[in-house]
Design a protein around this motif. Structure first.
Motif, PDB file in Angstrom:
ATOM      1  N   GLN A 114       0.894  -0.996   0.061  1.00  0.00           N
ATOM      2  CA  GLN A 114       0.296   0.229   0.209  1.00  0.00           C
ATOM      3  C   GLN A 114       0.632   1.380   0.016  1.00  0.00           C
ATOM      4  OE1 GLN A 114      -3.039  -0.443  -0.344  1.00  0.00           O
ATOM      5  NE2 GLN A 114      -2.325  -2.926  -0.625  1.00  0.00           N
ATOM      6  N   TRP A 115       0.034   2.305  -0.174  1.00  0.00           N
ATOM      7  CA  TRP A 115       1.180   3.642  -0.270  1.00  0.00           C
ATOM      8  C   TRP A 115       0.086   4.741   0.619  1.00  0.00           C
ATOM      9  CZ3 TRP A 115       5.365   5.202  -2.617  1.00  0.00           C
ATOM     10  CH2 TRP A 115       6.180   4.078  -4.183  1.00  0.00           C
ATOM     11  N   ARG A 116       0.894   4.910   1.191  1.00  0.00           N
ATOM     12  CA  ARG A 116      -0.230   5.919   2.970  1.00  0.00           C
ATOM     13  C   ARG A 116       0.373   7.125   2.535  1.00  0.00           C
ATOM     14  NH1 ARG A 116       5.025   4.449   4.526  1.00  0.00           N
ATOM     15  NH2 ARG A 116       5.988   6.211   5.877  1.00  0.00           N
ATOM     16  N   ARG A 130       0.322  16.860  -3.465  1.00  0.00           N
ATOM     17  CA  ARG A 130       0.245  15.282  -2.682  1.00  0.00           C
ATOM     18  C   ARG A 130       1.442  14.890  -2.239  1.00  0.00           C
ATOM     19  NH1 ARG A 130      -5.506  14.339  -0.175  1.00  0.00           N
ATOM     20  NH2 ARG A 130      -6.697  16.145  -0.423  1.00  0.00           N
ATOM     21  N   GLU A 131       1.812  13.565  -1.740  1.00  0.00           N
ATOM     22  CA  GLU A 131       2.779  13.018  -1.251  1.00  0.00           C
ATOM     23  C   GLU A 131       1.859  11.388  -0.598  1.00  0.00           C
ATOM     24  OE1 GLU A 131       6.861  12.275   0.509  1.00  0.00           O
ATOM     25  OE2 GLU A 131       5.926  14.465  -0.006  1.00  0.00           O
ATOM     26  N   TRP A 164       8.654   0.882   7.341  1.00  0.00           N
ATOM     27  CA  TRP A 164      10.492   0.930   6.269  1.00  0.00           C
ATOM     28  C   TRP A 164      10.641   1.232   5.512  1.00  0.00           C
ATOM     29  CZ3 TRP A 164      12.406  -3.608   5.294  1.00  0.00           C
ATOM     30  CH2 TRP A 164      11.070  -4.296   4.612  1.00  0.00           C
ATOM     31  N   LEU A 165       9.211   0.565   4.531  1.00  0.00           N
ATOM     32  CA  LEU A 165       9.588  -0.086   3.590  1.00  0.00           C
ATOM     33  C   LEU A 165       9.948   1.277   2.776  1.00  0.00           C
ATOM     34  CD1 LEU A 165       7.728  -2.916   2.472  1.00  0.00           C
ATOM     35  CD2 LEU A 165       9.873  -2.769   2.943  1.00  0.00           C
ATOM     36  N   SER A 166       9.398   2.630   2.621  1.00  0.00           N
ATOM     37  CA  SER A 166       9.542   3.026   1.796  1.00  0.00           C
ATOM     38  C   SER A 166      10.951   3.976   2.144  1.00  0.00           C
ATOM     39  CB  SER A 166       9.078   4.834   2.632  1.00  0.00           C
ATOM     40  OG  SER A 166       9.303   4.562   4.420  1.00  0.00           O
ATOM     41  N   ILE A 167      12.392   3.533   2.648  1.00  0.00           N
ATOM     42  CA  ILE A 167      13.251   3.813   2.426  1.00  0.00           C
ATOM     43  C   ILE A 167      13.817   3.277   1.495  1.00  0.00           C
ATOM     44  CG2 ILE A 167      15.801   2.719   3.455  1.00  0.00           C
ATOM     45  CD1 ILE A 167      14.559   2.635   6.177  1.00  0.00           C
ATOM     46  N   PHE A 168      13.235   2.078   0.992  1.00  0.00           N
ATOM     47  CA  PHE A 168      13.456   1.599  -1.459  1.00  0.00           C
ATOM     48  C   PHE A 168      12.529   2.029  -1.435  1.00  0.00           C
ATOM     49  CE2 PHE A 168      14.602  -1.344   3.322  1.00  0.00           C
ATOM     50  CZ  PHE A 168      15.585  -1.340   2.649  1.00  0.00           C
ATOM     51  N   TYR A 169      11.943   2.878  -1.681  1.00  0.00           N
ATOM     52  CA  TYR A 169      10.978   3.062  -2.757  1.00  0.00           C
ATOM     53  C   TYR A 169      11.138   4.655  -2.731  1.00  0.00           C
ATOM     54  CZ  TYR A 169       9.308  -1.349  -3.060  1.00  0.00           C
ATOM     55  OH  TYR A 169       8.881  -2.739  -3.032  1.00  0.00           O
ATOM     56  N   PRO A 196       9.356   8.512  -3.218  1.00  0.00           N
ATOM     57  CA  PRO A 196       7.567   8.561  -3.164  1.00  0.00           C
ATOM     58  C   PRO A 196       6.803   9.014  -4.443  1.00  0.00           C
ATOM     59  CG  PRO A 196       8.764  10.254  -2.410  1.00  0.00           C
ATOM     60  CD  PRO A 196      10.194   9.497  -2.684  1.00  0.00           C
ATOM     61  N   LYS A 197       5.362   8.835  -4.128  1.00  0.00           N
ATOM     62  CA  LYS A 197       5.115   9.395  -5.131  1.00  0.00           C
ATOM     63  C   LYS A 197       4.309  11.026  -5.079  1.00  0.00           C
ATOM     64  CE  LYS A 197       2.732   5.019  -6.991  1.00  0.00           C
ATOM     65  NZ  LYS A 197       1.680   4.687  -6.951  1.00  0.00           N
TER      66      LYS A 197
END
Length: 276
Positions: free
Chosen positions: A132-134, A199-200, A210-215, A217-218
């Motif tokens: 998911q994207w928060r 928006r982000e 913690w996965l946001s470290i490797f992706y 952001p949108k």
């Protein structure tokens, strides 16, 4: 027993058929699935669907599993007339499915009867938190693209954060806007008021943030548009026209350039900028 098929099964826009096999490829819808389905009215007999990486193969099968058949009793309804057997009601036939399907971070587990009714449906669905994207923020920008304000997403609902709606509305109402006159498709002159926002989203929810470290952001910047009157070819009808809309902004675009592009894409004629 052999497979039965009245006509070729339709799955996507690139179907290929060979006897009991249907093959389809789709670069947009890319589920991973293994689902055994019972007969349907349009396609008698069972079928097994296997999907992965944009490829789908459907195999027509004998009646390994049968649809769910039940009697819907209407004897307590005054308007229901008894049938030839003296009973008031009808036979309900529902497809049955067994298997799993994963698509766009959503897992479905099929355990039998499929009715689209939560009281009888035997399908479970789960959002996978690591897919998911928060939403993390909503930001506003001024007339020249300068930062005006940012509203961080705390994760709390409006019910759990009393006053949040009023706080956010007061900030949004204070954002600088531009106004433009344009002629609608029918020649009616209307004023559009525009506001720039962004928006982000970041990858992972809950324990998987913690996965946001490797992706990366949108981030999406858009122009919010409010019209002084209904626009569009449906205005005046029971469906109604549009009084508010938005358009995604391209790199280095500001209010006027984006709104001119919106007019070109929606059969409108840009006139001029006016005082907001």
């Amino acid at each position: 027993m052999g497979f039965q098929a009245r006509n070729f099964r339709r799955w996507g826009d690139n179907d290929r058929h060979l006897g009991p096999f249907t093959y389809s490829r789709d670069n947009r819808y890319r589920p991973i699935a293994a689902v055994l389905s019972s007969a349907e009215e349009e396609y008698p007999g069972c079928n097994l669907r296997l999907s992965a990486f944009g490829h789908t193969l459907i195999v027509e099968l004998p009646a390994i599993i049968k649809p769910h058949v039940s009697w819907v009793d209407l004897s307590n309804r005054d308007w229901a007339a008894p049938g030839p057997d003296g009973r008031a009601g009808y036979t309900q036939v529902d497809k049955r499915q067994f298997g799993i399907s994963v698509s766009d971070g959503f897992l479905q587990v099929f355990r039998g009867r499929c009715t689209m009714d939560s009281s009888t449906d035997r399908t479970n669905g789960y959002f996978l938190p690591w897919k998911q994207w928060r939403h993390v923020r909503r930001s506003f920008y001024g007339l020249e693209g300068e930062h005006f304000a940012t509203l961080p997403d705390t994760g709390k609902s409006y019910r759990d954060d009393p006053g949040r709606f009023e706080r956010e509305k007061s900030i949004a109402d204070a954002v600088p806007t531009m106004a433009f006159e344009f002629d609608d498709f029918d020649g009616e002159r209307i004023v559009a008021t525009t506001r720039m926002e962004e928006r982000e989203w970041r990858r992972g929810e809950g324990r998987f943030k913690w996965l946001s470290i490797f992706y990366s952001p949108k981030v999406e910047r858009s122009l919010d548009i409010r019209f002084s009157a209904e626009t569009g070819e449906r205005k005046g009808s029971w469906k109604g026209g549009t009084i508010g809309h938005g358009i995604r902004m391209r790199d280095h675009e500001l209010h006027e350039h984006t709104f001119r592009r919106y007019c070109l894409e929606n059969n409108m004629t840009f006139v001029r900028r006016v005082e907001a």
